[in-house]
Design an enzyme around this catalytic site. Structure first.
Site, PDB file in Angstrom:
ATOM      1  N   GLY A   1       0.781  -1.229   0.000  1.00  0.00           N
ATOM      2  CA  GLY A   1       0.000   0.000   0.000  1.00  0.00           C
ATOM      3  C   GLY A   1       0.815   1.283   0.000  1.00  0.00           C
TER       4      GLY A   1
ATOM      5  N   ASN B   1       1.430   3.108  -2.590  1.00  0.00           N
ATOM      6  CA  ASN B   1       0.646   4.060  -3.401  1.00  0.00           C
ATOM      7  C   ASN B   1      -0.567   4.555  -2.627  1.00  0.00           C
ATOM      8  OD1 ASN B   1       1.549   4.464  -6.363  1.00  0.00           O
ATOM      9  ND2 ASN B   1       1.975   2.304  -5.923  1.00  0.00           N
TER      10      ASN B   1
ATOM     11  N   LEU C   1      -5.098  -7.241  -6.805  1.00  0.00           N
ATOM     12  CA  LEU C   1      -4.743  -8.345  -7.704  1.00  0.00           C
ATOM     13  C   LEU C   1      -5.918  -9.121  -8.280  1.00  0.00           C
ATOM     14  CD1 LEU C   1      -1.502  -9.713  -6.005  1.00  0.00           C
ATOM     15  CD2 LEU C   1      -1.745  -8.165  -7.942  1.00  0.00           C
TER      16      LEU C   1
ATOM     17  N   ILE D   1     -11.687  -7.109 -11.772  1.00  0.00           N
ATOM     18  CA  ILE D   1     -12.888  -6.401 -11.309  1.00  0.00           C
ATOM     19  C   ILE D   1     -14.107  -7.007 -12.004  1.00  0.00           C
ATOM     20  CG2 ILE D   1     -14.046  -4.148 -11.249  1.00  0.00           C
ATOM     21  CD1 ILE D   1     -11.631  -4.425  -9.344  1.00  0.00           C
TER      22      ILE D   1
ATOM     23  N   ASN E   1      -6.844   2.285 -12.580  1.00  0.00           N
ATOM     24  CA  ASN E   1      -5.792   1.383 -12.114  1.00  0.00           C
ATOM     25  C   ASN E   1      -4.431   1.966 -12.502  1.00  0.00           C
ATOM     26  OD1 ASN E   1      -4.596  -1.077 -11.142  1.00  0.00           O
ATOM     27  ND2 ASN E   1      -4.394  -1.772 -13.263  1.00  0.00           N
TER      28      ASN E   1
ATOM     29  N   HIS F   1      -0.540   0.587 -13.531  1.00  0.00           N
ATOM     30  CA  HIS F   1       0.215  -0.608 -13.905  1.00  0.00           C
ATOM     31  C   HIS F   1       1.693  -0.216 -14.024  1.00  0.00           C
ATOM     32  CE1 HIS F   1       0.732  -4.604 -15.527  1.00  0.00           C
ATOM     33  NE2 HIS F   1       1.556  -4.087 -16.416  1.00  0.00           N
TER      34      HIS F   1
ATOM     35  N   ASP G   1      -5.796  -5.013 -17.384  1.00  0.00           N
ATOM     36  CA  ASP G   1      -4.854  -3.999 -17.890  1.00  0.00           C
ATOM     37  C   ASP G   1      -5.203  -3.509 -19.293  1.00  0.00           C
ATOM     38  OD1 ASP G   1      -3.333  -4.389 -15.541  1.00  0.00           O
ATOM     39  OD2 ASP G   1      -2.282  -6.071 -16.464  1.00  0.00           O
TER      40      ASP G   1
ATOM     41  N   GLU H   1       5.319   6.285  -9.699  1.00  0.00           N
ATOM     42  CA  GLU H   1       3.923   6.070  -9.283  1.00  0.00           C
ATOM     43  C   GLU H   1       3.524   7.046  -8.190  1.00  0.00           C
ATOM     44  OE1 GLU H   1       3.149   1.424 -10.276  1.00  0.00           O
ATOM     45  OE2 GLU H   1       3.871   1.864  -8.271  1.00  0.00           O
TER      46      GLU H   1
HETATM   47  C1  GRF Z   1       2.362  -0.901  -7.937  1.00  0.00           C
HETATM   48  O1  GRF Z   1       3.592  -1.099  -8.545  1.00  0.00           O
HETATM   49  C2  GRF Z   1       1.275  -0.781  -8.974  1.00  0.00           C
HETATM   50  O2  GRF Z   1       1.710  -0.355 -10.217  1.00  0.00           O
HETATM   51  C3  GRF Z   1       0.781  -2.200  -9.100  1.00  0.00           C
HETATM   52  O3  GRF Z   1       0.889  -2.744  -7.810  1.00  0.00           O
HETATM   53  C4  GRF Z   1       1.936  -2.108  -7.107  1.00  0.00           C
HETATM   54  C5  GRF Z   1       1.428  -1.726  -5.758  1.00  0.00           C
HETATM   55  O4  GRF Z   1       2.456  -1.307  -4.935  1.00  0.00           O
HETATM   56  N1  GRF Z   1      -0.557  -2.234  -9.659  1.00  0.00           N
HETATM   57  P1  GRF Z   1       2.190  -0.694  -3.510  1.00  0.00           P
HETATM   58  O5  GRF Z   1       1.478  -1.763  -2.668  1.00  0.00           O
HETATM   59  O6  GRF Z   1       1.366   0.522  -3.676  1.00  0.00           O
HETATM   60  O7  GRF Z   1       3.560  -0.398  -2.988  1.00  0.00           O
END
Ligand code: GRF
Length: 199
Positions: free
Chosen positions: A23, A25, A96, A99, A113, A115, A156, A185
């Site tokens: 988490g 992000n 993961l 949806i 999302n 990626h 994706d 990100e």
């Molecule tokens: C990120 O690299 C995102 O692109 C992918 O999953 C990862 C999540 O990372 N969909 P985090 O849990 O936010 O560190």
């Protein structure tokens, strides 16, 4: 005298963040919107009871919901719970599971999302985490990057909102590349979410 009260908690956008992992992000997104006038991170949803993102939700006193496969895919996709929390936008941040179409139908163009590669390359089922970075390095790509996109019923696949790149260096390990991509990100996802909401 008539006093009109404005409710400071009445936000225009209530976002649910869906995440399965650490988490990082999610944390950046939560921090970005923490004192926002019109956007509130109202719910954190995870399919894993021990996901790090649930600790982050706790830290910021954001309600969380742990979901189960059966209800998500063959029940009502937790629509009642999402509606009860007045969710009107969904952000996937390392979630993961695919949806289900019931959720896509309930939130048309309101699920996005991120990626960790430049779609349409290196996406699809099984392309997540280190698998993505290994594939990019194995293919001797000179650059990789991030893609933020709307979610449709294929992995994706939905319309691309934003992409930006970073180099793949000659001796990069998948972890080196993952770290470089995480920086991108964290810098861009919160801002792009805000931009999507304002359109
Ligand atoms: C990120 O690299 C995102 O692109 C992918 O999953 C990862 C999540 O990372 N969909 P985090 O849990 O936010 O560190």
């Amino acid at each position: 005298m008539l006093i009109l009260k404005t409710d400071p908690l009445n936000h225009k956008f209530n976002i649910a963040i869906f995440a399965s992992g650490t988490g990082t992000n999610a944390r950046k997104i939560i921090e970005h919107f923490i004192n926002h006038n019109s956007v509130k991170i109202a719910l954190v949803v995870s399919n894993k009871a021990d996901a790090g993102v649930l600790q982050i939700a706790k830290e910021f006193r954001i309600p969380s919901l742990i979901i189960e496969k059966e209800t998500f895919f063959r029940g009502n996709a937790y629509l009642n719970e999402l509606h009860a929390a007045q969710i009107n936008f969904i952000v996937l941040a390392g979630f993961l599971w695919k949806i289900p179409s019931a959720l896509i139908a309930a939130y048309p163009n309101k699920i996005i999302n991120i990626h960790p590669a430049l779609l349409p390359k290196y996406g699809g089922k099984g392309m997540y985490g280190h698998f993505v970075h290994e594939a990019v390095i194995d293919s001797k790509e000179k650059e990789s990057g991030i893609t933020i996109h709307y979610v449709d019923d294929k992995y994706d696949h939905g319309n691309i909102i934003f992409q930006t790149t970073c180099p793949v260096l000659p001796n990069d390990t998948p972890d080196d590349l993952a770290n470089r991509i995480h920086v991108l990100e964290h810098a861009h996802y919160p801002k792009i979410i805000e931009k999507c909401l304002s359109e």
